[in-house]
Write an enzyme that holds these catalytic residues in place. Sequence first.
Site, PDB file in Angstrom:
ATOM      1  N   TYR A  69       0.826  -1.198   0.000  1.00 19.34           N
ATOM      2  CA  TYR A  69       0.000   0.000   0.000  1.00 19.34           C
ATOM      3  C   TYR A  69       0.864   1.252   0.000  1.00 19.34           C
ATOM      4  O   TYR A  69       2.024   1.234   0.418  1.00 19.34           O
ATOM      5  CB  TYR A  69      -0.925   0.023   1.225  1.00 19.34           C
ATOM      6  CG  TYR A  69      -0.188   0.315   2.516  1.00 19.34           C
ATOM      7  CD1 TYR A  69      -0.082   1.628   3.000  1.00 19.34           C
ATOM      8  CD2 TYR A  69       0.418  -0.702   3.244  1.00 19.34           C
ATOM      9  CE1 TYR A  69       0.611   1.895   4.174  1.00 19.34           C
ATOM     10  CE2 TYR A  69       1.101  -0.448   4.408  1.00 19.34           C
ATOM     11  CZ  TYR A  69       1.203   0.855   4.870  1.00 19.34           C
ATOM     12  OH  TYR A  69       1.902   1.112   6.020  1.00 19.34           O
ATOM     13  N   PHE A  79       2.331   9.653   3.838  1.00 17.79           N
ATOM     14  CA  PHE A  79       2.706   9.506   5.243  1.00 17.79           C
ATOM     15  C   PHE A  79       3.250   8.118   5.553  1.00 17.79           C
ATOM     16  O   PHE A  79       3.873   7.909   6.585  1.00 17.79           O
ATOM     17  CB  PHE A  79       1.527   9.826   6.176  1.00 17.79           C
ATOM     18  CG  PHE A  79       0.328   8.910   5.981  1.00 17.79           C
ATOM     19  CD1 PHE A  79       0.275   7.650   6.559  1.00 17.79           C
ATOM     20  CD2 PHE A  79      -0.753   9.336   5.223  1.00 17.79           C
ATOM     21  CE1 PHE A  79      -0.830   6.834   6.381  1.00 17.79           C
ATOM     22  CE2 PHE A  79      -1.856   8.517   5.052  1.00 17.79           C
ATOM     23  CZ  PHE A  79      -1.899   7.251   5.622  1.00 17.79           C
ATOM     24  N   ASP A  80       3.036   7.137   4.637  1.00 12.87           N
ATOM     25  CA  ASP A  80       3.571   5.789   4.881  1.00 12.87           C
ATOM     26  C   ASP A  80       3.472   4.964   3.587  1.00 12.87           C
ATOM     27  O   ASP A  80       2.619   5.239   2.731  1.00 12.87           O
ATOM     28  CB  ASP A  80       2.811   5.084   6.006  1.00 12.87           C
ATOM     29  CG  ASP A  80       3.552   3.848   6.506  1.00 12.87           C
ATOM     30  OD1 ASP A  80       4.765   3.729   6.231  1.00 12.87           O
ATOM     31  OD2 ASP A  80       2.930   3.003   7.181  1.00 12.87           O
ATOM     32  N   ILE A  99      -6.641  -0.690  11.539  1.00 14.49           N
ATOM     33  CA  ILE A  99      -7.648   0.338  11.744  1.00 14.49           C
ATOM     34  C   ILE A  99      -8.925  -0.132  11.059  1.00 14.49           C
ATOM     35  O   ILE A  99      -8.898  -0.864  10.061  1.00 14.49           O
ATOM     36  CB  ILE A  99      -7.187   1.695  11.192  1.00 14.49           C
ATOM     37  CG1 ILE A  99      -6.856   1.601   9.693  1.00 14.49           C
ATOM     38  CG2 ILE A  99      -6.016   2.252  11.994  1.00 14.49           C
ATOM     39  CD1 ILE A  99      -6.538   2.941   9.044  1.00 14.49           C
ATOM     40  N   TYR A 125      -7.607   7.124  12.653  1.00 11.81           N
ATOM     41  CA  TYR A 125      -6.971   7.403  13.946  1.00 11.81           C
ATOM     42  C   TYR A 125      -7.719   8.480  14.750  1.00 11.81           C
ATOM     43  O   TYR A 125      -7.211   8.996  15.744  1.00 11.81           O
ATOM     44  CB  TYR A 125      -5.513   7.809  13.724  1.00 11.81           C
ATOM     45  CG  TYR A 125      -4.696   6.617  13.286  1.00 11.81           C
ATOM     46  CD1 TYR A 125      -4.140   5.749  14.212  1.00 11.81           C
ATOM     47  CD2 TYR A 125      -4.518   6.352  11.930  1.00 11.81           C
ATOM     48  CE1 TYR A 125      -3.420   4.656  13.808  1.00 11.81           C
ATOM     49  CE2 TYR A 125      -3.801   5.252  11.521  1.00 11.81           C
ATOM     50  CZ  TYR A 125      -3.240   4.390  12.460  1.00 11.81           C
ATOM     51  OH  TYR A 125      -2.525   3.296  12.062  1.00 11.81           O
ATOM     52  N   PHE A 142      -5.663   5.498   0.786  1.00 14.67           N
ATOM     53  CA  PHE A 142      -4.776   4.336   0.610  1.00 14.67           C
ATOM     54  C   PHE A 142      -4.919   3.790  -0.821  1.00 14.67           C
ATOM     55  O   PHE A 142      -6.036   3.688  -1.351  1.00 14.67           O
ATOM     56  CB  PHE A 142      -5.124   3.215   1.593  1.00 14.67           C
ATOM     57  CG  PHE A 142      -4.828   3.537   3.018  1.00 14.67           C
ATOM     58  CD1 PHE A 142      -3.568   3.338   3.538  1.00 14.67           C
ATOM     59  CD2 PHE A 142      -5.823   4.052   3.846  1.00 14.67           C
ATOM     60  CE1 PHE A 142      -3.290   3.625   4.851  1.00 14.67           C
ATOM     61  CE2 PHE A 142      -5.550   4.343   5.175  1.00 14.67           C
ATOM     62  CZ  PHE A 142      -4.281   4.136   5.682  1.00 14.67           C
TER      63      PHE A 142
END
Length: 582
Positions: A69, A79-80, A99, A125, A142
């Site tokens: 992902y 962010f990731d 999540i 979150y 995502f």
Amino acid sequence: MFTAGPPSHSLLRLPLLQLLLLVVQAVGRGLGRASPAGGPLEDVVIERYHIPRACPREVQMGDFVRYHYNGTFEDGKKFDSSYDRNTLVAIVVGVGRLITGMDRGLMGMCVNERRRLIVPPHLGYGSIGLAGLIPPDATLYFDVVLLDVWNKEDTVQVSTLLRLPHCPRMVQDGDFVRYHYNGTLLDGTSFDTSYGRGGTYDTYVGSGWLIKGMDQGLLGMCPGERRKIIIPPFLAYGEKGYGTVIPPQASLVFHVLLIDVHNPKDTVQLETLELPPGCVRRAGAGDFMRYHYNGSLMDGTLFDSSYSRNHTYNTYIGQGYIIPGMDQGLQGACMGERRRITIPPHLAYGENGTGDKIPGSAVLIFNVHVIDFHNPADVVEIRTLSRPSETCNETTKLGDFVRYHYNCSLLDGTQLFTSHDYGAPQEATLGANKVIEGLDMGLQGMCVGERRQLIVPPHLAHGESGARGVPGSAVLLFEVELVSREDGLPTGYLFVWHEDPPANLFEDMDLNKDGEVPPEEFSTFIKAQVSEGKGRLMPGQDPEKTIGDMFQNQDRNQDGKITVEELKLKSDEDEERVHEEL
């Protein structure tokens, strides 16, 4: 990988219909942040922008998945990313380890499917965020690709892609197998193939040499069969994976072609394909056999054929001249029989194989056609087919001149020669070495008009070398019919009297009484003796030539005439020779 943070959420499995509705909603809103009423998103928005053509299974709650992902904010800032870490996410879905938005977004996904997910804050979150990485109340975007899915309740999945009509045997525990394979991950990534190594993968089944899933997937397979075998990780390489090619918790897909299978306890397998009627003799150890064959591996690959050489394979059987399995498989065969002989490698060429066509540990299959066989101790086999109805007082014997018709063939029915092609019977003097020994023997003791079948072994025919039109070491089949017989003459004689010769032989022969006998007088005298029944010439020869030879023998000085001093009977010559020797 994102683990669940506070607050924690549990999620029941979403029906596939609801997921599809979410997709429609996402497309309609153009992946916007708000609901159609302008408020915040209530659920995950899913865009399935790449759906594979085949989807054998969809992700369900409790499944173990592996995926890549990229995670970004609304402004596109990343962010990731699992790609940056070069490590797939491997986790169970729907049990609170992710999540909630990701749990929901993965449901119903297919391997190799690509999705874009929009996760609202309350499913990500929340109002707390993730310190230093995700701010409070952040909507997350995502881009996900699913690479693997399995469940702890999974078993090995086997799909038969091709199975040959004839299955001589199926794989069982303890068998030794040779097979080719292509190995891939569930997403199609190749990790290994036997084809690139130039040889099959050879191993025992059910003995711990293979991963458990492959042990199970090979059971029941037939030679030549193609299978697709899907193995869950806990029946493959599990949590550790294997080297750099098989990651941890990876499902494996094998496309397998089984070449052959055998068991160390196997013996030679025989299958009679065709048995001629009237088999009165079967081959045994010590016999010499001529046969044709096609030799193939168990998957049908041809490695040798006697037909391609247009020549039979000729050998003694039961004496170690051929591989043990063939030695066993040919014994008990009938002439003309066709049989299939399956030979395990320990009775063939073993672990090493031979040449470049028979690999190590290969099962060999021979389709054999037995042409003929014989034993060096064989004699001529004689079978009377018919005899004349009238009484037969005289039969053929050595020295007789005979006329006979014949057909000559090989034992497989191949016609070689026949006297009928010449429009006249064959002629021979028995015992004069004018025909093969076996035929000479078979013609003795016959009555005129009698018909016989003769089977002549090669050592009484044309031997190992054969003759024009006759293969080497061939057993010959004759059908003969005796047309006539005449008493022959003793060896070395061209003419004999039925009684005593004339007392004054030279005077009777000298017709003009001039003291010498020219060829004309000699011929006239001999012909008169024959016509009056007083003597006979050698049968089967041209009378003129025979009389001419007789004259040459008597004309000692070769001056064209015979004198009284020159004329001698053969019996007198033989007696003089004996006295000289004494």
